[in-house]
Design an enzyme around this catalytic site. Structure first.
Site: not given
Length: 591
Positions: A41, A44-45, A112
């Site tokens: 994840h 991806e960011h 977060e």
């Protein structure tokens, strides 16, 4: 389908709205098991970056794959969109393998915030990954920031796993120049990955999981064969509440029920699914669904449309075989059962992040091996559309349903939401009146805050009136011309059961494009995950809402933004007892 020498698959899809859509199979967060959960994840960011004034773009990370898309707007061209997306992976003709520690740190903060957002609005419980050795949430947490150098090494390692055989590309149009460009970039990847990942642990079957869910669901393990995939496509196009899940090389057909009696009959083996043959299967799936099929089953050697004759001509034998396999899995307990449970006190195990859950063994008690009844399924309609005003009591239930079903779309305006779906009126009513769905819809009240304050700012109602009728959020003022007068104070602090910043802003040059650009800037700084905005009836005036754990930083950013000539912002601190007393004085807004 065009296949490059290194096995990259390219499809021309002139019906999709995206200019380019790229997927990478065997690249999702199931690969994080036994590493640091959240690496996929985070990657991806880190990869996606674009000019929001010229492009619309997004990316997503699922259990087994990652996908990216880009669409040109304004003066940008399709070719610009293609080159922008490719630039996320390649720099100076080489695959990216370097990420700065400062960028990694900012994006971990963003992860977060995304965790906070998703757990405020959704129930993020990935049962399959948890039973396979992962967590219930696998998107990454703030503690990754304590191991930045290790995280960076893992990101580089993950990039080196990309190979041509993993890549699927959809393009709206494909000219010779574009094809050559793909050959020079993705076509230069090795046919097999340089680093072979370890195998994903096998998930445990024969389990009952008690967790928040809108439906009674059974995940039935079936063999990942071509006929079974065609059978799934047939069922998905014909019926609601049927889908599939994969993890590693395992395939599960998911069947959901709104009636607990039917659900238990299916589990006991006394009932089978009533599957009827329809006139024809058109394979008129969305580009997202098509991409998911190619990525979840990378061994498919043909364009899906090559199977359209087979799925129609052989549907009877395909469905009989699939039905028999489903029933055999029920009897053999090759299933994972999800039972809706909303109790915070019930728990017999936790994941490493201390999310509580109940996991039990699915026993053979009460099994009946000769089914004597069938269960009808909800048939899909071609298309349906309804408009729900913000004052309608069914508003939040419809929003909850859309969040739990990917094939329902919502479009919001100043007066309400327009919903596109394919349910019959009776079926949608049956869902919304079912006990499990009602409990699910009420179990995450945080989503209501967005509409409580939207109603407060867009109507003449007091906060007391709105809170007293929060289940319907009150209908907006029907006056077509309303003048909003901003008070001197720009900040009002409240206590709610969620942490967020919201309010109204006005600016002479303020428009949706500038707000989208603002959202992406806040995301890059790691301050938010997403920001919703609604154009109000007053000229150049918008309502903003964002969940965030960094409320003061977000307020400071908005308060000092030069695009806003006037503003009125609410900053919510999370607490057990709501306190909106700062809004009760008539100093905030007059309509």
């Amino acid at each position: 389908m065009i296949v490059l020498p290194n096995k990259v698959r390219i499809f021309i899809n002139d019906r999709m709205k995206k200019d380019i859509y790229l997927g990478i199979s065997n690249f999702g967060f199931e690969n994080d098991i036994d590493e640091i959960l959240g690496i996929a994840h985070l990657l991806e960011h880190l990869l996606i970056s674009f000019d929001s004034t010229n492009f619309l773009a997004n990316a997503s990370t699922s259990r087994s794959y990652m996908s990216f898309w880009c669409k040109s707007i304004n003066s940008a061209t399709e070719s610009d969109a293609i080159r922008t997306l490719v630039s996320w992976f390649f720099s100076n003709g080489k695959l990216k393998d370097n990420f700065s520690l400062s960028s990694i740190r900012f994006h971990i903060k963003e992860l977060e915030n995304e965790y906070y957002f998703r757990n405020e609005v959704f129930h993020c419980m990935d049962i399959l990954t948890f039973l396979s050795g992962g967590d219930l949430y696998n998107g990454g947490r703030i503690d990754m920031i304590d191991n930045l150098n290790i995280v960076r090494d893992m990101l580089v390692n993950r990039m080196q796993r990309i190979s041509g055989s993993n890549i699927v590309i959809f393009v709206k149009r494909l000219g010779p120049g574009t094809l050559d460009f793909f050959k020079q970039t993705f076509g230069s990847l090795p046919a097999c990955p340089e680093i072979i990942p370890s195998s994903i642990p096998v998930s445990t079957n024969g389990k009952i999981v008690m967790t928040p869910s809108p439906f009674y669901t059974v995940m039935v393990k079936i063999n990942p064969t071509l006929d079974n995939i065609l059978g799934i496509l047939y069922l998905y196009e014909t019926y609601h509440l049927i889908d599939y899940e994969t993890i590693g090389n395992q395939l599960y057909l998911t069947v959901s029920f709104i009636d607990e009696t039917e659900y238990e009959s299916f589990l006991r083996g006394e009932a089978i699914l009533q599957i009827s043959q329809c006139q024809s299967i058109n394979m008129n799936y969305s580009d997202d669904y098509m991409m998911n099929i190619y990525l979840n089953f990378p061994w498919l050697s043909h364009d899906l449309y090559d199977y359209i004759t087979r799925i129609n001509d052989d549907s009877k034998s395909i469905l009989i075989s699939l039905t028999n396999e489903i029933y055999a899995s029920i009897i053999n307990r090759d299933i994972i059962v999800i039972y809706p449970n909303f109790s915070k006190a019930m728990c017999n195990t936790r994941d490493t992040q201390q999310h509580p859950i109940v996991v039990l063994d699915a026993t053979n008690d009460g099994l009946i091996k000769k089914p004597y009844r069938s269960i009808p399924l909800m048939k899909r309609l071609t298309s349906n559309e309804i408009f729900i005003r913000y004052g309608d009591a069914s508003l939040m239930d419809m929003i909850t349903l859309s969040l739990s079903k990917q094939d329902i779309s919502l479009k919001r305006n100043a007066e309400g939401i327009r919903v596109k779906h394919s349910f019959s009126a009776d079926d949608i009513q049956a869902i919304m009146e079912s006990d499990s769905f009602l409990k699910y819809s009420r179990s995450k009240p945080a989503a209501m805050y967005q509409y409580i304050f939207l109603s407060f700012f867009a109507s003449g109602n007091s906060i007391d009136d709105i809170l007293a009728n929060r289940d319907s959020t009150l209908e907006f003022s029907k006056r077509t011309k309303s003048k909003i007068l901003f008070g001197r104070n720009t900040r009002y602090d409240v206590t709610a059961k969620s942490s967020f910043v919201c309010g109204i802003v006005r600016g002479k040059s303020l428009d949706k494009t500038s707000l989208v650009e603002m959202m992406w800037d806040l995301k890059k700084k790691g301050l938010i995950y997403s920001m919703e905005f609604t154009n109000l009836l007053s000229k150049n005036t918008f309502y903003l809402f964002t969940f965030t754990i960094y409320t003061d930083e977000v307020y400071d950013y908005l308060n000092t933004n030069k695009l806003f000539s006037a503003k009125c912002l609410v900053v919510s601190t999370k607490g057990d007892v709501e306190n909106f007393s700062s809004l009760k004085k008539d100093v905030v807004i007059r309509v």
